[in-house]
Design an enzyme around this catalytic site. Structure first.
Site, PDB file in Angstrom:
ATOM      1  CG  ASP A 163      -1.854  -1.191   1.247  1.00 50.15           C
ATOM      2  OD1 ASP A 163      -2.419  -1.528   0.192  1.00 50.15           O
ATOM      3  OD2 ASP A 163      -1.995  -1.805   2.321  1.00 50.15           O
ATOM      4  CG  HIS A 203      -0.767  -1.745  -7.735  1.00 52.11           C
ATOM      5  ND1 HIS A 203       0.202  -2.333  -8.513  1.00 52.11           N
ATOM      6  CD2 HIS A 203      -0.564  -2.214  -6.485  1.00 52.11           C
ATOM      7  CE1 HIS A 203       0.953  -3.127  -7.757  1.00 52.11           C
ATOM      8  NE2 HIS A 203       0.501  -3.069  -6.534  1.00 52.11           N
TER       9      HIS A 203
END
Length: 337
Positions: free
Chosen positions: A13, A43
């Site tokens: 992340d 993503h």
């Protein structure tokens, strides 16, 4: 030229997809490949405050018009997710899938959703990626070559990767993070279904070590973690909200757990495993809101400059990219002075 592999230093992340998209544009790369486990990690990149590009299967290098994208043979493919992303971003003429990729079936997803261990202990995204990889190891998973709707996209990605890297610039976008690696994290079973390092990413796409020219390790200025497992210096949910640094997972929608600062010993270990040639320092606006929107070295704040120095010392590699906000344009390239 060679291949640049983009990996995450900690728990994911961190904006690897954004960094890979930026590098694809900066390096005028003709090809960006996805490494990693499967569709279990998302993503995203924000073009405007309200408009974002989000993927679970494809790498974000396609944001550069001149960059084709592909999926390495070690990555599990969900044909439904793949088809949706190809259609959403009009990529039919710019995408390839290795014919050897294991396939995520509805049965794999159902198996993970039914697992109390994965749901309550591990905190899995239940995408079916792990079950597909398990069947792949048992030599009973279908492969991309067995799926009719994938036939137009099939290729030998290993051949394509090495041919490209020998002549031009290749970008490889890995998923998740070093400390979610199955065989390298100290946090087992709170890990993913494979390793998430430079070496693992190269293996996922069939890339020879001779054709690797660099590795960008992405370091999140305020680390986060989704799901279960240790998070040193974890902040409470209320403090996360009060600081205005709340984030939510692309795949799960869950609030990401956040740490007060970078765990420096772990960062050094990640650098040992990955051997980065450069560092991308991301989410600096969460570390120091005053830096939000900076576009040049001169606009970086003193706290961020101090953090850069500490990260460089811990990793023995230069910080070359600094992210200063959520938008794609919020990037400072320190190589440009």
């Amino acid at each position: 030229m060679g291949a640049i592999i983009v990996v995450d230093a900690l728990w994911g992340d961190s904006g690897k997809g954004k960094v890979a998209a930026y590098l694809s544009r900066r390096e005028a790369a003709p090809l960006c490949l996805r490494a990693g486990i499967g569709t279990n990690a998302g993503h995203s990149v924000y073009i405007t405050e309200e408009n974002s590009i989000r993927t679970r299967q494809l790498p974000l290098g396609f944001m550069n018009d001149g960059t084709a994208v592909g999926i390495g043979s070690g990555v599990a493919v969900d044909p439904r997710v793949f088809a949706a992303e190809v259609e959403r971003y009009n990529l039919a003429e710019r995408v390839k899938v290795d014919y050897r990729c294991p396939i995520i079936t509805e049965e794999h997803i159902a198996r993970e959703k039914a697992s109390q261990h994965l749901s309550e202990t591990v905190g899995s995204t239940k995408s079916g990626s792990g079950a597909a990889q398990a069947d792949f190891v048992l030599r009973q998973a279908p492969q991309a070559k067995d799926i009719p709707e994938l036939q137009p996209y099939l290729a030998d990605i290993a051949q394509l990767a090495n041919d490209t890297a020998r002549r031009k610039q290749l970008i490889v976008e890995c998923s998740q993070g070093t400390f979610l690696s199955l065989a390298l994290s100290p946090d087992y079973p709170f890990v993913t279904s494979g390793n998430c390092t430079v070496a693992a990413a190269a293996d996922d796409v069939g890339l020879s070590w001779r054709n690797i020219s660099g590795a960008v390790m992405v370091v999140k200025a305020v680390p986060s973690r989704v799901g279960a497992g240790p998070l040193p210096g974890e902040l409470g949910a209320d403090e996360i909200q009060q600081r205005g640094i709340a984030e939510y997972g692309v795949v799960t929608g869950r609030l990401r757990r956040k740490a007060a600062e970078i765990p420096w010993d772990m960062l050094g270990y990640a650098a040992m495993l990955n051997g980065p040639t450069e560092i991308a320092l991301t989410f600096c606006d969460h570390f120091d809101p005053a830096v939000t929107g900076a576009r040049s070295r001169a606009e970086l704040t003193a706290p961020v400059l101090e953090l850069i120095a500490k990260v460089e010392e811990a990793c023995d590699a230069p910080v070359t990219i600094v992210e200063t906000g959520k938008l794609f344009e919020h990037m400072v390239d320190l190589r440009e002075g």
